[in-house]
Design an enzyme around this catalytic site. Structure first.
Site, PDB file in Angstrom:
ATOM      1  N   ASP A  66      50.094  12.412 147.104  1.00  0.00           N
ATOM      2  CA  ASP A  66      49.438  11.661 148.194  1.00  0.00           C
ATOM      3  C   ASP A  66      50.291  10.571 148.847  1.00  0.00           C
ATOM      4  O   ASP A  66      49.743   9.575 149.333  1.00  0.00           O
ATOM      5  CB  ASP A  66      48.143  11.023 147.691  1.00  0.00           C
ATOM      6  CG  ASP A  66      47.038  12.035 147.468  1.00  0.00           C
ATOM      7  OD1 ASP A  66      47.227  13.217 147.803  1.00  0.00           O
ATOM      8  OD2 ASP A  66      45.984  11.644 146.925  1.00  0.00           O
ATOM      9  N   LYS A 176      45.523  19.697 148.300  1.00  0.00           N
ATOM     10  CA  LYS A 176      44.395  19.507 147.377  1.00  0.00           C
ATOM     11  C   LYS A 176      43.219  18.914 148.138  1.00  0.00           C
ATOM     12  O   LYS A 176      43.365  18.391 149.244  1.00  0.00           O
ATOM     13  CB  LYS A 176      44.792  18.607 146.208  1.00  0.00           C
ATOM     14  CG  LYS A 176      45.063  17.153 146.560  1.00  0.00           C
ATOM     15  CD  LYS A 176      45.419  16.378 145.311  1.00  0.00           C
ATOM     16  CE  LYS A 176      45.710  14.923 145.619  1.00  0.00           C
ATOM     17  NZ  LYS A 176      44.541  14.175 146.097  1.00  0.00           N
ATOM     18  N   CYS A 209      43.893   9.769 142.008  1.00  0.00           N
ATOM     19  CA  CYS A 209      44.420  11.134 142.143  1.00  0.00           C
ATOM     20  C   CYS A 209      45.564  11.428 141.171  1.00  0.00           C
ATOM     21  O   CYS A 209      45.664  12.541 140.653  1.00  0.00           O
ATOM     22  CB  CYS A 209      44.867  11.373 143.575  1.00  0.00           C
ATOM     23  SG  CYS A 209      43.491  11.413 144.753  1.00  0.00           S
TER      24      CYS A 209
END
Length: 275
Positions: A66, A176, A209
């Protein structure tokens, strides 16, 4: 060596079949050799927070989570909703130093990024609620006021990796849709095809995450190394402290990227085990 066996006679007249040398057959019309090509170990030893750890670079990948504009850019989504993204940008500098070294040692770099479908049909109400609890805010897939950019929509500027972290054609990209990168994605299949059993983790947010993906990796039997200085969170400091504690206690090891870099510079062997 392209074959699945060290004995050339066993592969005579056969052609390779598979996306990775670590998981490849040799086949022809009337024959199939299922013996995978051996991968020579390339041990690396680093001092983690708990102990001295030796792992195999030939079976290791880096998962960067991310590091995207909506999370890390000052014009992105988090900044728009009032989050100070300075912390989310801290992994950029150490990753810029480490990534070329890992690529030079044939360690796969996997960018695991949030990437919504434009129709958001892969996002449940419970997931949307996390980021838009009253239904009137700017959540996943909504347009930012002003720019109109759709939050974390796949293929958009919002979901793109920050410019300070250039990618290479050999890097692997996985989208994702949950905090865990293993849920409803092809990540596990890719890692198994690469013959990987050790994962280094970096990115944001460490307590969300990154940790969810690392935990799921541990549950699936992967060995996990959290790169502390290449990981950050916009959550309160105690969240990072709890993440480090829990990784050390339950899920793997915590190490600084400088220890990895020093080991690579001090003779951890290079190889070309994967296509």
């Amino acid at each position: 060596m392209d074959g699945a066996s060290s004995d050339p006679a066993l592969n005579e007249g056969l052609l390779p079949l598979g996306s990775s040398r670590a998981n490849r057959w040799m086949v022809a019309e009337g024959r199939a050799n299922l013996v995978r090509q051996p991968v020579l170990p390339r041990p690396a030893t680093v001092k983690t927070q708990g102990k001295l750890v030796t792992f195999d670079l030939a079976r290791t990948a880096l998962v960067v989570v991310d590091m995207q504009n909506d999370f890390c850019h000052r014009d992105g989504w988090l900044a728009h909703i009032g989050v100070d993204v300075a912390a989310a940008r801290r992994p950029i500098a150490p990753l810029r130093r480490l990534l070329p070294l890992l690529r030079g040692c044939d360690v796969p770099v996997i960018w695991l990024n949030w990437g919504n479908r434009p129709d958001r049909l892969n996002l449940s109400p419970s997931l949307l609620h996390v980021y838009n609890p009253n239904g009137a805010g700017t959540g996943l897939g909504d347009a930012l006021p002003g720019s109109g950019a759709k939050v974390l929509e796949r293929g958009s500027w919002s979901a793109a990796i920050v410019d300070e972290l250039p990618t290479e054609p050999t890097d692997i990209h996985v989208a994702k849709y949950r905090m865990s990168g293993f849920q409803d994605t092809e990540l596990d299949s890719i890692l198994r095809n690469l013959g990987v059993n050790t994962l280094m983790f970096a990115g944001v947010n460490a307590d969300q995450c990154v940790l969810c993906t690392l935990q799921d990796a541990n549950f699936r039997g992967y060995d996990c190394l959290l790169l502390e200085d290449c990981t950050a969170t916009t959550s309160p400091d105690y969240c990072m402290a709890a993440t480090i504690y829990n990784v050390n206690q339950c899920f793997g090891f915590v190490v600084g990227s400088e220890a990895i870099a020093a080991e690579l510079a001090n003779g951890a062997s290079k190889g070309t085990n994967r296509d």
